[in-house]
Scaffold this motif. Structure first.
Motif, PDB file in Angstrom:
ATOM      1  N   TRP A 116      17.449 -43.581  25.171  1.00  5.35           N
ATOM      2  CA  TRP A 116      18.247 -42.615  25.934  1.00  5.35           C
ATOM      3  C   TRP A 116      18.578 -43.164  27.314  1.00  5.35           C
ATOM      4  O   TRP A 116      17.698 -43.561  28.061  1.00  5.35           O
ATOM      5  CB  TRP A 116      17.492 -41.304  26.061  1.00  5.35           C
ATOM      6  CG  TRP A 116      17.212 -40.640  24.747  1.00  5.35           C
ATOM      7  CD1 TRP A 116      16.200 -40.950  23.879  1.00  5.35           C
ATOM      8  CD2 TRP A 116      17.952 -39.574  24.151  1.00  5.35           C
ATOM      9  NE1 TRP A 116      16.273 -40.126  22.775  1.00  5.35           N
ATOM     10  CE2 TRP A 116      17.322 -39.280  22.914  1.00  5.35           C
ATOM     11  CE3 TRP A 116      19.075 -38.835  24.534  1.00  5.35           C
ATOM     12  CZ2 TRP A 116      17.784 -38.273  22.065  1.00  5.35           C
ATOM     13  CZ3 TRP A 116      19.525 -37.826  23.694  1.00  5.35           C
ATOM     14  CH2 TRP A 116      18.884 -37.559  22.469  1.00  5.35           C
ATOM     15  N   ASN A 117      19.856 -43.137  27.646  1.00  8.23           N
ATOM     16  CA  ASN A 117      20.307 -43.574  28.960  1.00  8.23           C
ATOM     17  C   ASN A 117      21.330 -42.554  29.466  1.00  8.23           C
ATOM     18  O   ASN A 117      21.859 -41.762  28.691  1.00  8.23           O
ATOM     19  CB  ASN A 117      20.933 -44.977  28.852  1.00  8.23           C
ATOM     20  CG  ASN A 117      20.864 -45.744  30.160  1.00  8.23           C
ATOM     21  OD1 ASN A 117      20.854 -45.146  31.240  1.00  8.23           O
ATOM     22  ND2 ASN A 117      20.837 -47.062  30.060  1.00  8.23           N
ATOM     23  N   THR A 118      21.610 -42.583  30.756  1.00  7.32           N
ATOM     24  CA  THR A 118      22.535 -41.589  31.311  1.00  7.32           C
ATOM     25  C   THR A 118      23.971 -42.092  31.253  1.00  7.32           C
ATOM     26  O   THR A 118      24.223 -43.294  31.302  1.00  7.32           O
ATOM     27  CB  THR A 118      22.201 -41.283  32.778  1.00  7.32           C
ATOM     28  OG1 THR A 118      22.215 -42.504  33.510  1.00  7.32           O
ATOM     29  CG2 THR A 118      20.845 -40.630  32.911  1.00  7.32           C
ATOM     30  N   SER A 133      25.529 -37.549  34.587  1.00  5.24           N
ATOM     31  CA  SER A 133      24.246 -38.201  34.273  1.00  5.24           C
ATOM     32  C   SER A 133      23.506 -37.546  33.109  1.00  5.24           C
ATOM     33  O   SER A 133      22.272 -37.576  33.049  1.00  5.24           O
ATOM     34  CB  SER A 133      23.310 -38.251  35.495  1.00  5.24           C
ATOM     35  OG  SER A 133      23.922 -38.964  36.535  1.00  5.24           O
ATOM     36  N   TYR A 135      21.997 -37.361  29.411  1.00  4.83           N
ATOM     37  CA  TYR A 135      21.406 -38.405  28.570  1.00  4.83           C
ATOM     38  C   TYR A 135      22.101 -38.486  27.216  1.00  4.83           C
ATOM     39  O   TYR A 135      22.415 -37.470  26.610  1.00  4.83           O
ATOM     40  CB  TYR A 135      19.914 -38.125  28.337  1.00  4.83           C
ATOM     41  CG  TYR A 135      19.056 -38.486  29.520  1.00  4.83           C
ATOM     42  CD1 TYR A 135      18.800 -39.824  29.825  1.00  4.83           C
ATOM     43  CD2 TYR A 135      18.512 -37.502  30.334  1.00  4.83           C
ATOM     44  CE1 TYR A 135      18.012 -40.168  30.906  1.00  4.83           C
ATOM     45  CE2 TYR A 135      17.717 -37.840  31.421  1.00  4.83           C
ATOM     46  CZ  TYR A 135      17.476 -39.176  31.701  1.00  4.83           C
ATOM     47  OH  TYR A 135      16.692 -39.510  32.773  1.00  4.83           O
ATOM     48  N   TYR A 137      22.056 -41.099  23.446  1.00  5.31           N
ATOM     49  CA  TYR A 137      21.273 -42.097  22.721  1.00  5.31           C
ATOM     50  C   TYR A 137      22.110 -43.342  22.431  1.00  5.31           C
ATOM     51  O   TYR A 137      23.185 -43.259  21.835  1.00  5.31           O
ATOM     52  CB  TYR A 137      20.741 -41.502  21.411  1.00  5.31           C
ATOM     53  CG  TYR A 137      19.706 -42.383  20.759  1.00  5.31           C
ATOM     54  CD1 TYR A 137      18.371 -42.308  21.136  1.00  5.31           C
ATOM     55  CD2 TYR A 137      20.056 -43.304  19.782  1.00  5.31           C
ATOM     56  CE1 TYR A 137      17.419 -43.128  20.555  1.00  5.31           C
ATOM     57  CE2 TYR A 137      19.105 -44.131  19.196  1.00  5.31           C
ATOM     58  CZ  TYR A 137      17.793 -44.029  19.598  1.00  5.31           C
ATOM     59  OH  TYR A 137      16.848 -44.846  19.024  1.00  5.31           O
ATOM     60  N   ASN A 155      24.339 -47.978  32.712  1.00  4.47           N
ATOM     61  CA  ASN A 155      23.762 -49.219  33.226  1.00  4.47           C
ATOM     62  C   ASN A 155      22.610 -49.685  32.355  1.00  4.47           C
ATOM     63  O   ASN A 155      21.695 -48.925  32.055  1.00  4.47           O
ATOM     64  CB  ASN A 155      23.261 -49.001  34.664  1.00  4.47           C
ATOM     65  CG  ASN A 155      22.692 -50.279  35.251  1.00  4.47           C
ATOM     66  OD1 ASN A 155      21.580 -50.686  34.907  1.00  4.47           O
ATOM     67  ND2 ASN A 155      23.443 -50.932  36.107  1.00  4.47           N
ATOM     68  N   LYS A 178      23.681 -38.075  17.611  1.00  2.00           N
ATOM     69  CA  LYS A 178      22.220 -38.160  17.638  1.00  2.00           C
ATOM     70  C   LYS A 178      21.687 -37.835  19.019  1.00  2.00           C
ATOM     71  O   LYS A 178      20.553 -38.171  19.351  1.00  2.00           O
ATOM     72  CB  LYS A 178      21.798 -39.583  17.250  1.00  2.00           C
ATOM     73  CG  LYS A 178      21.900 -39.848  15.773  1.00  2.00           C
ATOM     74  CD  LYS A 178      20.779 -39.128  15.050  1.00  2.00           C
ATOM     75  CE  LYS A 178      21.113 -38.928  13.592  1.00  2.00           C
ATOM     76  NZ  LYS A 178      20.013 -38.185  12.925  1.00  2.00           N
ATOM     77  N   SER A 180      21.317 -34.875  20.724  1.00  2.74           N
ATOM     78  CA  SER A 180      20.904 -33.509  21.006  1.00  2.74           C
ATOM     79  C   SER A 180      22.083 -32.680  21.537  1.00  2.74           C
ATOM     80  O   SER A 180      23.233 -32.928  21.149  1.00  2.74           O
ATOM     81  CB  SER A 180      19.728 -33.562  21.979  1.00  2.74           C
ATOM     82  OG  SER A 180      19.070 -32.341  22.039  1.00  2.74           O
ATOM     83  N   LYS A 181      21.833 -31.728  22.408  1.00  2.00           N
ATOM     84  CA  LYS A 181      22.886 -30.820  22.878  1.00  2.00           C
ATOM     85  C   LYS A 181      23.999 -31.522  23.659  1.00  2.00           C
ATOM     86  O   LYS A 181      25.180 -31.240  23.436  1.00  2.00           O
ATOM     87  CB  LYS A 181      22.275 -29.700  23.721  1.00  2.00           C
ATOM     88  CG  LYS A 181      21.506 -28.696  22.888  1.00  2.00           C
ATOM     89  CD  LYS A 181      21.505 -27.317  23.541  1.00  2.00           C
ATOM     90  CE  LYS A 181      20.800 -26.314  22.664  1.00  2.00           C
ATOM     91  NZ  LYS A 181      19.321 -26.507  22.667  1.00  2.00           N
TER      92      LYS A 181
END
Lengths: 193, 252
Positions: A116-118, A133, A135, A137, A155, A178, A180-181
């Motif tokens: 998970w990244n932003t 920002s 999150y 996957y 990044n 994948k 989530s919300k």
């Protein structure tokens, strides 16, 4: 509303189909040019390798079908990379909708980036109501740098494109199906374009 | 902001139920895997792992059905494994909707399988599960759910697997599994530093401090635990807040 997921022997077709189903949308999974051309929205999923995926698209004659679509198209992960001009992955010429090159991560971090990244600097209707920002996957070893078609950044070692847009074509490097919300909101926004 | 450390609840499944064994033995029923998985996803699990530890073919069929149900209902990535023997086993599970598969004993028996799986499905969905045990100061891998000594050093095996195109390593310390006394920090650090692919640490989680120590003192990418979450001893939100407060980058 007719949403078509392009079927070309890649990994995450079912995941995308199920994610849309959770949004109450029954998508059509098809490799038929006429079905794809008549869709209101087209999703080009993709997990796998660029050369294998391009071969599979070309064999089905779908390369030309996709680049000529005038309705909104969403490329996901490898699907986004295939919409670019060229991938370093096995030196593969791609569809060329986005005039950019796909490069391999190099440096000290682990490859693939997995997790998970932003996503940041969000631009446009795909990200409506989504928090800056948020999150998402990611699973990938190749990336597209920042450019004038970047509509979201992220990044991993460097800043690069989390999403691209050119006219009716959208691409996301992450997996909204994948994520989530926040991920399903992006899919919902795409459906509502 | 950057890539976050992942927290992964693991559900051992047998005959359609979540179970938990200690030291790879003595099974206890913990609950319904779908209900548990949904709850974990809501609470902030970053991924889920489902391991089929069924003994019979009939139960294995149940598992493929369960995988499809999970794929319908869960909106975060999940890995499935346990007893995978062949490319066709993998194909069935990926088609059912799994994002990744984890393979263990079959790869030890036939390392060529890893290369073939990579070629056919891509490295991103191939997780190598490794059960390691320390003997006279050296870590070796064990096959068949930790029962069979292979004589292969852990470091040699993961290196070989990486070059065969595995996408991720799930490293379980048999010595620590079920003890709730903390992760195998030294082993995990050694393996994580030797790898250029992500490593998931497993075995020994007993409290939030263990996770904090794991991420602060090793280069691993994710932590997997089972009973600590199933028993309700540690909630995912509490764990993640505690990690965040200790400057570990997690998704909240």
């Amino acid at each position: 509303m007719k949403i078509v997921i392009v079927d070309y022997n890649v990994g995450n077709i079912n995941s995308v189909f199920f994610a849309l189903q959770r949004l109450g949308v029954n998508a059509i999974v098809s490799d038929d040019a006429s079905v794809i051309t008549s869709a209101d929205k087209v999703i080009l999923p993709g997990v796998g390798t660029a050369n294998f995926a391009m071969q599979s698209l070309c064999k089905k004659g779908l390369d030309k079908v996709i680049i000529n679509l005038t309705k909104p198209v969403l490329g996901i992960c490898l699907g986004m990379q295939l919409l670019c001009e060229h991938s370093e992955e096995n030196d593969t010429p791609c569809l060329g909708v986005f005039k950019h090159k796909v490069k391999r991560f190099s440096g000290t971090l682990k490859v693939p980036q997995m997790g998970w990244n932003t996503i940041n600097n969000l631009i446009g209707p795909l990200f409506e109501n989504l928090d800056e920002s948020a999150y998402q996957y990611f699973v990938h070893s190749y990336y597209v740098g920042l450019n004038s078609q970047t509509i979201a950044t992220t990044n991993y070692l460097i800043d690069y494109s989390a999403a691209l847009q050119f006219e009716n074509f959208y691409g996301v490097q992450f997996h909204p199906e994948k994520s989530s919300k926040p991920g399903s909101l992006i899919l919902k926004n795409f459906i509502n374009l | 902001m950057a890539l976050t450390k992942r927290i992964i609840p693991c559900l051992d499944v047998s005959g359609g139920k979540t179970v938990k064994g200690i030291h790879f033995a003595e099974m206890v029923i913990m609950g319904d895997p779908i209900i548990m998985a949904k709850q974990y996803a809501i609470e902030g699990a970053d991924e889920l792992v489902f391991l089929d530890i069924s003994a019979t073919i009939e139960q294995r069929k149940t598992f493929a059905k369960l995988v499809s149900q999970i794929a319908h209902e869960i909106d975060i990535p999940f890995t499935v494994g346990g007893g995978i023997q062949s490319i066709s086993d993998v194909e069935v599970l990926l088609k059912a909707g799994a994002d990744k598969i984890s393979i263990n004993s079959a790869a030890i028996k036939n390392p060529q399988l890893l290369t073939e799986l990579n070629k056919q499905f891509g490295s991103q969905c191939i997780v190598l599960a490794v059960d390691a045990k320390c003997i006279d100061g050296v870590s070796y891998i064990f096959s068949n759910a930790g029962k069979v000594f292979t004589g292969i050093k852990t470091i040699d095996w993961v290196k070989q697997a990486e070059s065969s195109g595995v996408g991720e390593i799930l490293l379980t310390s048999i010595d620590h599994d079920g003890t709730k006394e903390g992760f195998a920090l030294e082993l995990i650090d050694t393996i994580s530093n030797a790898m250029s692919i992500p490593v998931i640490a497993s075995g020994g989680a007993g409290n939030a401090y263990h996770f904090k120590t794991l991420f602060a003192s090793t280069n691993c990418d994710a932590a997997l635990a089972a009973s600590i979450f199933h028993n309700g001893n540690l909630s995912l939100p509490d764990l993640k807040i505690s990690l965040k407060n200790n400057n570990i980058n997690v998704r909240l």
